[in-house]
Design a protein around this motif. Sequence first.
Motif, mmCIF file in Angstrom:
data_model
loop_
_atom_site.group_PDB
_atom_site.id
_atom_site.type_symbol
_atom_site.label_atom_id
_atom_site.label_comp_id
_atom_site.label_asym_id
_atom_site.label_seq_id
_atom_site.Cartn_x
_atom_site.Cartn_y
_atom_site.Cartn_z
ATOM 1 N N PRO A 1 -70.137 35.591 -48.500
ATOM 2 C CA PRO A 1 -70.262 35.089 -47.120
ATOM 3 C C PRO A 1 -71.138 33.837 -47.049
ATOM 4 C CG PRO A 1 -70.671 37.456 -47.226
ATOM 5 C CD PRO A 1 -70.635 36.972 -48.632
ATOM 6 N N GLN A 2 -70.808 32.939 -46.110
ATOM 7 C CA GLN A 2 -71.641 31.763 -45.863
ATOM 8 C C GLN A 2 -72.945 32.200 -45.204
ATOM 9 O OE1 GLN A 2 -68.167 29.972 -43.741
ATOM 10 N NE2 GLN A 2 -68.954 28.055 -44.613
ATOM 11 N N LEU A 3 -74.008 31.453 -45.477
ATOM 12 C CA LEU A 3 -75.306 31.744 -44.871
ATOM 13 C C LEU A 3 -75.489 30.817 -43.687
ATOM 14 C CD1 LEU A 3 -77.627 32.204 -47.983
ATOM 15 C CD2 LEU A 3 -76.032 33.791 -46.912
ATOM 16 N N VAL A 4 -75.768 31.393 -42.538
ATOM 17 C CA VAL A 4 -75.991 30.624 -41.308
ATOM 18 C C VAL A 4 -77.468 30.733 -40.948
ATOM 19 C CG1 VAL A 4 -75.388 30.372 -38.876
ATOM 20 C CG2 VAL A 4 -73.640 31.055 -40.520
ATOM 21 N N LEU A 5 -78.149 29.576 -40.882
ATOM 22 C CA LEU A 5 -79.571 29.522 -40.585
ATOM 23 C C LEU A 5 -79.744 28.980 -39.174
ATOM 24 C CD1 LEU A 5 -80.617 27.943 -43.991
ATOM 25 C CD2 LEU A 5 -80.593 30.360 -43.385
ATOM 26 N N VAL A 6 -80.255 29.825 -38.303
ATOM 27 C CA VAL A 6 -80.391 29.453 -36.891
ATOM 28 C C VAL A 6 -81.823 28.989 -36.651
ATOM 29 C CG1 VAL A 6 -80.131 30.233 -34.507
ATOM 30 C CG2 VAL A 6 -78.643 31.163 -36.292
ATOM 31 N N ILE B 1 -74.290 26.943 -47.185
ATOM 32 C CA ILE B 1 -75.408 27.200 -46.277
ATOM 33 C C ILE B 1 -75.250 26.251 -45.094
ATOM 34 C CG2 ILE B 1 -77.897 27.255 -45.997
ATOM 35 C CD1 ILE B 1 -78.218 27.852 -48.895
ATOM 36 N N ILE B 2 -75.331 26.816 -43.892
ATOM 37 C CA ILE B 2 -75.040 26.060 -42.674
ATOM 38 C C ILE B 2 -76.222 26.206 -41.730
ATOM 39 C CG2 ILE B 2 -73.447 25.784 -40.741
ATOM 40 C CD1 ILE B 2 -71.409 27.417 -42.449
ATOM 41 N N GLY B 3 -76.740 25.091 -41.228
ATOM 42 C CA GLY B 3 -77.783 25.116 -40.222
ATOM 43 C C GLY B 3 -77.203 24.872 -38.838
ATOM 44 N N TYR C 1 -69.997 35.710 -42.583
ATOM 45 C CA TYR C 1 -71.308 35.079 -42.405
ATOM 46 C C TYR C 1 -72.425 36.094 -42.632
ATOM 47 C CZ TYR C 1 -68.452 31.704 -39.778
ATOM 48 O OH TYR C 1 -67.488 30.813 -39.402
ATOM 49 N N ARG C 2 -73.520 35.579 -43.166
ATOM 50 C CA ARG C 2 -74.793 36.303 -43.118
ATOM 51 C C ARG C 2 -75.725 35.420 -42.296
ATOM 52 N NH1 ARG C 2 -76.225 41.349 -44.701
ATOM 53 N NH2 ARG C 2 -78.031 40.649 -45.882
ATOM 54 N N VAL C 3 -76.116 35.907 -41.129
ATOM 55 C CA VAL C 3 -76.835 35.093 -40.153
ATOM 56 C C VAL C 3 -78.324 35.408 -40.230
ATOM 57 C CG1 VAL C 3 -77.072 34.528 -37.716
ATOM 58 C CG2 VAL C 3 -74.810 35.025 -38.671
#
Length: 838
Positions: A181-186, A228-230, A246-248
Amino acid sequence: MNLAQLHYTSAPPGPDGSGFRFTAVSPGVPASLLREAEQLIGYEPPRDAPPRPSADELGSFPQALSLNVLSDGSRLLARSVYTGADYSGRWGNFHAHAIHLPQPADADRPAGGQLPITAWGSPQWAADSPPAGAPVPPLASVPAPGPLDLGALAAFVAARGRWLAGFFADVRRLAEEPAAPQLVLVERDSEAVAWWIMLACSVLPHRRGQWLTFTTYTRRPQLARQQIIGVVPEDGLGLAGQEQRYRVYDAARAAAPAPAPDPWAQTAARIWQAQRQELFAHVRRLPSGPPGASSGGPYEAGPLAALALAAGVGLDSSGRAAAADWAAGHRDALDDVQLHALARALARPAGDRGPEEAAASGRLLSALAGWAPPAVSEPLVELAVAGAVRSGGAAPPAGLLGEPARLRLAAELEPELRAALTDPAREPADRVALLRVSAQLGVDTEALLPDVAGQLARALIRDPESAYGEAVGAALAELPRLRELVLDRLDGLAAGDPAAGARLFAVTPLRPTGAGALPHLRMCAQAPGAAAGDRMKVLTRLVECSGVSLEEDPLVLRTAMRLVWGAEPPTAGEAWLALSALGERAHREAGTWESLARAAVSAPAGDGDAEALAVELLRHGSAGLPAPLRASLLLLELARNLRIREIGPGWVRQAMALGTAGPSPTAREHAYAAVAAHLLAEDRPESELRALIESNDAELLAAYRREARQPRVADRLRLDPRYAAECFATWSSQPQAGPVWQEARTDLLDGVLRPVVRSLPAPQLAALEEALARLGGRWAEDFRGWQRPGAFGRLRDRFGGSGRRGAKGGTGNPPLRGAGGPIAPGDAGGSGDDGRRP
């Protein structure tokens, strides 16, 4: 290195009417690369961005630093920033500055230089507008790292410490699994996203950090293809429920995701929280994997955990176990200072210490024994000693404690040691390990040895595979007094269960060596290799190898017999030989007298050895035997006396009386067969025949019928007219004696005698009638009537079971044959039956 630069921004509309285009590009960049790059470096301002921001507001807009892998395997590092409204006022105006990295991203080949993420804040990035003049020259390297506020980074790590272990576990999955899964960094601030990515690259091997794709900001995460997505908070809504994609990580809104049980990720998180991130660079110089292997993979927890413990970083039990296991196999990779610090860290009190950690610490201690100085291994020795006393476990190797430490530990642990040694709930292996600890500390436990030895001996007899382990073997080798007591207890237990004693020696290396006699153990140790062949010879060899005489220890004979024959008795012939060779007294004192008796009564019917053995056993007395067993022997003796014709009157009733005393089925079958054979002999007494007929004993009459069907009886009936005449008279008599005799005599006449008579030639048939005439009475006439079809059936209908005596009985018949009256054909009504049984 020749890294092409690309500048992309808004400008006055070109020939195609578009206001967005590349405004400055290094020479030689192909058009295909430009077309692909254009799709990756766009910028869309946040949803709440003002349409015409001021200069101060522009500084708060997120920056998009991204790394993408292009279709040819090369990479594109780009920085996109917002610069203000476009000419129409509808779309944000942005400037993108990209660097082309032509070397393909490859985890299996070295990659030098700075990590792409370090370009965050680099002064080498162009300003927020295109450079004056074009084209722009290529760069020699990735833009130099920008200034990093270490204090702010440390505060960031502290604030997000609960998320770090799970984040590092997910980063590992990104590097290992293409479909992870893509990593989503909020984060509100894109610099915080850049710090997340820096943390991810710091824990990865350098070459893997080179190709970790990312973007510090995107307006549309669903369309982003980076690993990795910001995103800003409003763009992260709705992603948390899509775990497969996703892993948020949203520290402001959600609790930390449950991390996978990954010791490597847990250790990496602890290192960052302790601000010892320089260890990630050091660990890359250490070997990993099993001893002798060059590498066990970049995510092995052992080397990283060992460095962390040696540097004073606290780890959980799984991390400490990984460190101890790795250090045990790579003791040369650490210096004495590191090993000592590691040992002290492992020995430090910890409430979460588990069995895996204790075992790993023991393996490290064994690896250091005799190799490292005592000062290095002594903390682990103290840990192992205290652990063995308080919670069980293996004792440390001897000789690793200095005298001061030994005296201190002995004084500290002696009360707990004695309490543990007297605790019956402790496993035998634990108590044995405690005896070894006592010996190392110099604590006197001589008075406690018998109880520990008894418990261990019982465990060894009950389940030798589980009870005899490395610790038990070492204790028996190191503690001679314990070994002596255990073998003595085992000798007594083996006398009660020789099969268990033999199994002990078959599955363990234990042997009955020593000064003690141990006769039962010595036989048990020989039993597995002596089981084949002549069992009497095996019995003799076992008794000889016991080392004692039967007068000294009579139970040796019982043990030897149980080893040879187990729970089954010997054959009658073997039991006869055992009795003859060793004598009646030896068997009585050994308690094997009953076993001999059971051998006799269990023998198949007709076994002559069983008769001889029974007579001998009865000759020596059978008062101590159970009543059914004694009755069985008496039946066998009766059979033998009948066979040799040394018998007085009343033997039929004697056999029946013994048959009701609960004898073994084989003994009763044996004796009843002998009785039946004697009743069918030529000189059978009439009184015994009468007793048989009047007995109504189903089993005895069944034996008689079986014996009458033997070929020798048929031959005698065919060849001896007098014998055939007497059988006819006997089997025709006493119809009123009972239903069992009625059935028997009908079967004998129809099934045994009639086939013989029908096969006789005329001269022999005449001889048979003459013999019947000599018997007196009407037997000859009855015989002729019996031969006529249907006659016997009518007679059977009249006399069968009625108890009526014939009116025409002759007085000249023999007493037995005249007791029920002669069977006259004229006395019965016609039934149409030819006399054959259905």
